[in-house]
Design a protein around this motif. Structure first.
Motif, short mmCIF file in Angstrom:
data_model
loop_
_atom_site.label_atom_id
_atom_site.label_comp_id
_atom_site.label_asym_id
_atom_site.label_seq_id
_atom_site.Cartn_x
_atom_site.Cartn_y
_atom_site.Cartn_z
N ARG A 103 87.68 26.33 40.26
CA ARG A 103 86.94 27.41 39.61
C ARG A 103 85.96 28.05 40.59
NH1 ARG A 103 85.09 24.54 35.42
NH2 ARG A 103 87.16 24.52 34.52
N ARG A 123 86.30 28.15 43.89
CA ARG A 123 87.06 28.92 44.87
C ARG A 123 87.52 30.25 44.29
NH1 ARG A 123 89.31 23.75 46.45
NH2 ARG A 123 91.03 24.09 45.02
N VAL A 124 87.94 30.25 43.04
CA VAL A 124 88.38 31.50 42.40
C VAL A 124 87.20 32.45 42.26
CG1 VAL A 124 89.24 32.48 40.24
CG2 VAL A 124 90.37 30.49 41.24
N ASP A 125 86.04 31.94 41.85
CA ASP A 125 84.85 32.79 41.75
C ASP A 125 84.50 33.41 43.10
OD1 ASP A 125 84.63 32.34 39.05
OD2 ASP A 125 83.08 30.77 39.27
N HIS A 126 84.60 32.60 44.16
CA HIS A 126 84.31 33.11 45.50
C HIS A 126 85.32 34.19 45.90
CE1 HIS A 126 82.83 33.17 49.58
NE2 HIS A 126 84.06 33.03 50.01
N ASP A 127 86.60 33.96 45.60
CA ASP A 127 87.62 34.96 45.92
C ASP A 127 87.38 36.26 45.16
OD1 ASP A 127 88.82 33.22 47.65
OD2 ASP A 127 90.42 32.62 46.26
N LEU A 128 87.02 36.15 43.90
CA LEU A 128 86.74 37.36 43.11
C LEU A 128 85.53 38.11 43.66
CD1 LEU A 128 87.40 36.07 39.50
CD2 LEU A 128 88.83 37.60 40.87
N TYR A 129 84.53 37.37 44.13
CA TYR A 129 83.37 38.00 44.75
C TYR A 129 83.79 38.76 46.01
CZ TYR A 129 79.10 38.43 47.49
OH TYR A 129 78.09 38.92 48.26
N CYS A 130 84.63 38.15 46.82
CA CYS A 130 85.09 38.80 48.05
C CYS A 130 85.91 40.05 47.73
CB CYS A 130 85.91 37.84 48.90
SG CYS A 130 84.91 36.53 49.63
N ILE A 131 86.68 40.00 46.66
CA ILE A 131 87.46 41.18 46.26
C ILE A 131 86.53 42.30 45.80
CG2 ILE A 131 89.06 42.03 44.49
CD1 ILE A 131 90.47 39.30 44.72
N ASP A 132 85.47 41.94 45.10
CA ASP A 132 84.53 42.95 44.62
C ASP A 132 83.82 43.68 45.76
OD1 ASP A 132 85.13 42.51 41.99
OD2 ASP A 132 83.42 41.17 41.63
N ARG A 186 84.94 44.12 48.90
CA ARG A 186 85.87 44.32 50.01
C ARG A 186 85.53 45.60 50.78
NH1 ARG A 186 88.91 45.57 45.42
NH2 ARG A 186 89.59 47.73 45.39
#
Length: 89
Positions: free
Chosen positions: A53, A55-64, A66
């Motif tokens: 969870r 890691r997914v939150d971190h990935d979503l932050y990076c997508i936001d 970008r």
């Protein structure tokens, strides 16, 4: 003032770890060895879910956030990371 607030907050900081410690002691005392193995597997799966969870939150932050600059920053950190050579093996 700060010392007083720290002293008042100290029991709250100790209550969580103390409760976890006591629950582990009680579980190991009351559970049979085969039940303890199942409990350990469930606890490990729960910890893995929490890590996933995060890691997914971190990935979503990076997508936001970008951008080309951020992508280059990630590439630079990947190249100079000490783990890069170790994980490639």
């Amino acid at each position: 003032m700060l010392l007083r607030e720290t002293i008042l907050y100290l029991p709250a900081q100790l209550a969580g770890p103390l409760a976890q410690f006591l629950s582990v002691i009680l579980r190991t005392y009351f559970l049979a060895p085969e039940e303890m193995g199942a409990f350990a597997l469930i606890a490990a799966a729960r910890e893995a879910d929490e890590a996933m969870r995060q890691r997914v939150d971190h990935d979503l932050y990076c997508i936001d956030i970008r951008s080309l600059g951020f992508d280059l920053y990630i590439l630079l950190l990947t190249v100079i990371s000490p783990k890069a050579g170790r994980n490639a093996r």
